[in-house]
Write a protein that holds these residues in place. Sequence first.
Motif, PDB file in Angstrom:
ATOM      1  N   LEU A   4       0.834  -1.200   0.000  1.00 50.54           N
ATOM      2  CA  LEU A   4       0.000   0.000   0.000  1.00 50.54           C
ATOM      3  C   LEU A   4       0.873   1.256   0.000  1.00 50.54           C
ATOM      4  O   LEU A   4       0.612   2.195  -0.756  1.00 50.54           O
ATOM      5  N   GLU A   5       1.916   1.265   0.817  1.00 45.74           N
ATOM      6  CA  GLU A   5       2.822   2.407   0.839  1.00 45.74           C
ATOM      7  C   GLU A   5       3.490   2.611  -0.519  1.00 45.74           C
ATOM      8  O   GLU A   5       3.633   3.740  -0.980  1.00 45.74           O
ATOM      9  N   ARG A   6       3.888   1.513  -1.163  1.00 45.99           N
ATOM     10  CA  ARG A   6       4.518   1.602  -2.484  1.00 45.99           C
ATOM     11  C   ARG A   6       3.548   2.194  -3.494  1.00 45.99           C
ATOM     12  O   ARG A   6       3.896   3.080  -4.271  1.00 45.99           O
ATOM     13  N   TYR A   7       2.308   1.696  -3.495  1.00 51.33           N
ATOM     14  CA  TYR A   7       1.325   2.193  -4.454  1.00 51.33           C
ATOM     15  C   TYR A   7       1.010   3.662  -4.218  1.00 51.33           C
ATOM     16  O   TYR A   7       0.901   4.442  -5.159  1.00 51.33           O
ATOM     17  N   ILE A   8       0.887   4.065  -2.969  1.00 52.75           N
ATOM     18  CA  ILE A   8       0.616   5.466  -2.674  1.00 52.75           C
ATOM     19  C   ILE A   8       1.796   6.325  -3.106  1.00 52.75           C
ATOM     20  O   ILE A   8       1.616   7.415  -3.656  1.00 52.75           O
ATOM     21  N   SER A   9       3.026   5.821  -2.912  1.00 53.43           N
ATOM     22  CA  SER A   9       4.198   6.596  -3.329  1.00 53.43           C
ATOM     23  C   SER A   9       4.224   6.782  -4.846  1.00 53.43           C
ATOM     24  O   SER A   9       4.801   7.754  -5.340  1.00 53.43           O
ATOM     25  N   LEU A  10       3.606   5.872  -5.584  1.00 58.14           N
ATOM     26  CA  LEU A  10       3.505   6.017  -7.038  1.00 58.14           C
ATOM     27  C   LEU A  10       2.311   6.900  -7.441  1.00 58.14           C
ATOM     28  O   LEU A  10       2.321   7.498  -8.511  1.00 58.14           O
TER      29      LEU A  10
END
Length: 181
Positions: A4-10
């Motif tokens: 989730l953190e990775r997707y939000i960072s994208l």
Amino acid sequence: EELLERYISLLVPLAEKMVGKEGQDGYDAVVFLDKSARPLRWMLSRFWPHIAPQYRNEEGELVTAPKPKMLFSNIDRLAWRKDPLKEFDDGGMRTATKEDILGLRSIYTKSENENLDNQRILLVDEQSETGDTLRVAKHLFQSAFPTSEVQTTAWIEHQYRVDSRGTRETSVKEIPMWDQP
């Protein structure tokens, strides 16, 4: 949580690109390439209040930038290849026909809300390796809407290189969870 953190960072840079950062213009319309980008569009809408750029209005209140209109278009690179085995870089992309252009225009001129004439349009693919799908989409949208500015972006971009034999080599791909078996 890590995913989730990775997707939000994208998502954050995509949202910034959509609405424009300081000194940059945003887009009037964002067209997500079907069908893989539908979950991406859903995530953007869901997290918009948390990831969109904020600014102060005339009253000095901090407000979230409004979302541009978000649309979909089903464009697949394979239908645009002259030879199914040749990449576009090898001269393998066919030219848009009058029927292709009129077909796309008929979708995006039905109503004032969806009209893409004289607009700044951002085409978004969920992921890109060669850029073929975005290249086709840009060619088609520029042909159908010549008075509009058309740009492209990918949420995830895969890097590749061409070896001495001319064979494309890719590294490990980051594949969104909704595309995994």
